[in-house]
Design a protein around this motif. Structure first.
Motif, mmCIF file in Angstrom:
data_model
loop_
_atom_site.group_PDB
_atom_site.id
_atom_site.type_symbol
_atom_site.label_atom_id
_atom_site.label_comp_id
_atom_site.label_asym_id
_atom_site.label_seq_id
_atom_site.Cartn_x
_atom_site.Cartn_y
_atom_site.Cartn_z
ATOM 1 N N SER A 56 1.139 15.724 -3.511
ATOM 2 C CA SER A 56 1.695 14.682 -4.416
ATOM 3 C C SER A 56 0.343 14.013 -5.003
ATOM 4 O O SER A 56 0.618 13.407 -6.142
ATOM 5 C CB SER A 56 2.040 13.456 -3.335
ATOM 6 O OG SER A 56 1.099 13.138 -2.210
ATOM 7 N N TYR A 79 -2.437 8.117 -1.858
ATOM 8 C CA TYR A 79 -0.854 8.098 -2.456
ATOM 9 C C TYR A 79 -1.120 6.927 -3.814
ATOM 10 O O TYR A 79 -0.644 7.358 -4.699
ATOM 11 C CB TYR A 79 0.004 7.750 -1.512
ATOM 12 C CG TYR A 79 0.645 8.984 -0.733
ATOM 13 C CD1 TYR A 79 0.501 10.334 -1.042
ATOM 14 C CD2 TYR A 79 1.249 8.629 0.484
ATOM 15 C CE1 TYR A 79 0.733 11.229 -0.246
ATOM 16 C CE2 TYR A 79 1.594 9.658 1.241
ATOM 17 C CZ TYR A 79 1.397 10.880 0.932
ATOM 18 O OH TYR A 79 1.771 11.951 1.826
ATOM 19 N N PHE A 123 5.485 14.021 -0.874
ATOM 20 C CA PHE A 123 4.911 13.576 0.285
ATOM 21 C C PHE A 123 5.111 14.434 1.540
ATOM 22 O O PHE A 123 6.254 14.735 1.671
ATOM 23 C CB PHE A 123 5.407 11.994 0.636
ATOM 24 C CG PHE A 123 5.141 10.997 -0.318
ATOM 25 C CD1 PHE A 123 4.271 11.135 -0.957
ATOM 26 C CD2 PHE A 123 5.338 9.606 -0.132
ATOM 27 C CE1 PHE A 123 3.869 10.402 -2.125
ATOM 28 C CE2 PHE A 123 4.854 8.776 -0.585
ATOM 29 C CZ PHE A 123 4.026 8.755 -2.077
ATOM 30 N N SER A 175 0.856 12.887 -9.013
ATOM 31 C CA SER A 175 0.875 11.412 -9.396
ATOM 32 C C SER A 175 -0.305 11.313 -10.501
ATOM 33 O O SER A 175 -0.437 10.478 -11.604
ATOM 34 C CB SER A 175 0.493 10.690 -8.326
ATOM 35 O OG SER A 175 -0.569 10.750 -7.464
ATOM 36 N N ASP A 227 0.995 19.026 0.692
ATOM 37 C CA ASP A 227 0.983 18.000 0.291
ATOM 38 C C ASP A 227 0.439 17.913 -0.945
ATOM 39 O O ASP A 227 -0.832 17.616 -1.132
ATOM 40 C CB ASP A 227 0.648 16.715 1.243
ATOM 41 C CG ASP A 227 1.066 15.235 0.807
ATOM 42 O OD1 ASP A 227 1.040 15.058 -0.675
ATOM 43 O OD2 ASP A 227 1.421 14.571 1.449
ATOM 44 N N SER A 281 5.696 11.185 -7.468
ATOM 45 C CA SER A 281 4.977 12.173 -6.663
ATOM 46 C C SER A 281 5.646 11.911 -5.202
ATOM 47 O O SER A 281 5.250 12.822 -4.067
ATOM 48 C CB SER A 281 3.437 11.605 -6.182
ATOM 49 O OG SER A 281 3.353 10.158 -5.692
#
Length: 463
Positions: free
Chosen positions: A438, A367, A418, A442, A436, A414
């Protein structure tokens, strides 16, 4: 400008504690061949955590074997491309990866990636050590804690010696691990159910598209775990090292073993259900080979974890505040601290729930790395590509730079995407078929925002 005390000559000595920390490597200390990059990454990926990554596609996300295989290849290749590219930065400036990101984040803005990477180094150390202890327990049933202490000591010794010792250990270990995992693959192959169907009842099944995207993200996450380390193991190479050769060595050194062992894990998960990861191999192998395989798991744990400890300690040193300087005044002290903290977490995390904890860790890991990579790559392509001076990486007069804000905004954008047990964002909750995404959100947001300010950043770094 003086960066550190480099009076202690290091050269190519193996049995010599590395004197360098986060200072630039002088030309007089440059040495090594790009082939050592290939053996380093190949050996580091020939570990049981790589194999268990492959288990998740079928065992957790409910994909068929071939769907999981496609996801593994896509995620691994994309991640290895970034590792190969970042590797070429190392010998250009002679600097660790996390010090290079200061140019885009600012001297103090870079503390945040430094802290996160330090924690990730401890996290990876924990994941791998738990697997190594499982294997050691199988061979030496004296209890989890005594075996954990043995693993901590073995890994700490190598990490304290540093860069040259790590490259040497990886070169020696790669042939041993290669032979053993070939034997495991040969024994596993006849048992694999290549035509296994999707399993809608799997614990994290999100439909075909959602589970595919999640599985791609898992393999990509595994590669992302190495991204922030990339330059740490190429910074001693001569300045005139061929970029194509360094890129290829790092790329293939990651792709070949990661795809191979993840596919092996996928295959094993089609015919067995396990409570401990080591049961994946101990149940199908003849006893003598099972013993050798457990030794390989222990060796693979060491080859991966010495990298996690070393780069984790470098990240700690990049956080230039009084308490860090007091606790870890030298690289080897920081390495010892990473080992101790990781050992404590290994004791806590090794008692239950390995697979769920592992998949959650992989998601959390990526992440923050995705927007970090976007900023660092953007900074190189748009600002620093034709600049060789290094003073900018140590300049405290620009504490926060635009990369820090691009990173934070990219990460924040983002969050609604998640998709994991601890938190499911709005879009992931209402549209589970997207899995997912994300990481991609991002990365794109952070890269675009940084690009918009690239001209301003260029003006700031001009002497």
């Amino acid at each position: 400008m003086s960066y550190a005390d480099t009076s202690d000559t290091y050269g190519s000595e193996v049995l010599h504690v590395e004197p360098h920390g986060i200072d630039p490597i002088p030309q007089s200390e440059r040495h090594g061949r790009v082939s050592s990059l290939f053996t380093l990454w190949f050996s580091a990926n020939l570990e049981f955590a790589t194999l268990t990554t492959g288990v998740l596609g079928v065992g957790v996300f409910g994909l068929s074997f071939w769907q999981a295989a496609v996801a593994i290849v896509i995620g691994t290749v994309v991640g290895a491309l970034a590792i190969g590219f970042l590797t070429t930065f190392g010998y250009r400036w002679g600097l660790p990866q996390l010090i290079q990101s200061r140019a885009a984040f600012g001297y103090f803005g870079n503390f945040l990636p430094g802290i996160l990477n330090f924690l990730c180094g401890i996290g990876w150390y924990t994941v791998n050590t738990v697997l190594g202890v499982y294997a050691l327990q199988w061979l030496l049933p004296i209890g989890f804690l005594p075996n954990l202490i043995i693993m901590i000591i073995l890994q700490a010794i190598i990490s304290i010696y540093g860069h040259n010792m790590i490259h040497w250990v990886e070169r020696v270990a790669v042939l041993i691990l290669l032979v053993i995992f070939i034997l495991v693959s040969v024994y596993a192959f006849p048992h694999i159910h290549f035509n296994i169907a999707e399993n809608p009842h799997a614990s994290a099944f999100s439909g075909t598209s959602g589970s595919m995207i999640l599985s791609i993200a898992i393999s990509l996450s595994y590669m992302m775990g190495w991204m922030t380390y990339s330059s740490d193991y190429s910074r001693y190479f001569p300045r005139d090292t061929k970029s194509t050769k360094a890129f290829a060595a790092a790329f293939w050194g990651n792709v070949i073993p990661a795809v191979w062992l993840e596919l092996l894990g996928t295959g094993l998960s089609t015919f067995t259900s396990v409570s401990k990861p080591t049961d994946l191999v101990s149940g199908i192998l003849p006893h003598p080979l099972a013993i050798v395989t457990m030794l390989a798991i222990i060796l693979g744990t060491i080859t991966a974890n010495v990298i996690n400890i070393y780069s984790g300690s470098i990240s700690l040193l990049s956080i230039d505040v009084g308490i860090v300087r007091a606790v870890a005044p030298k690289r080897w002290v920081a390495a010892l601290l990473v080992g101790i903290l990781g050992g404590i977490l290994s004791y806590v995390g090794g008692q239950s729930g390995y697979y769920q904890n592992y998949s959650n860790f992989l998601f959390v890991l990526a992440y923050w790395i995705s927007p970090w990579a976007a900023v660092v790559i953007g900074d190189y392509l748009l600002v620093r590509r034709h600049r060789d001076e290094i003073d900018d990486f140590y300049d405290k007069n620009r504490p926060l730079r635009v990369g820090f804000w691009a990173f934070l905004i990219g990460f924040a954008c983002s969050i609604p995407f998640f998709n994991q047990v601890m938190y499911t964002g709005y879009f992931a909750k209402h549209y589970p078929q997207i899995g997912d995404i994300s990481y991609y959100v991002s990365f794109v947001v952070a890269f675009v925002l940084y690009a918009l300010f690239a001209n301003r950043q260029t003006a700031q770094v001009r002497p």
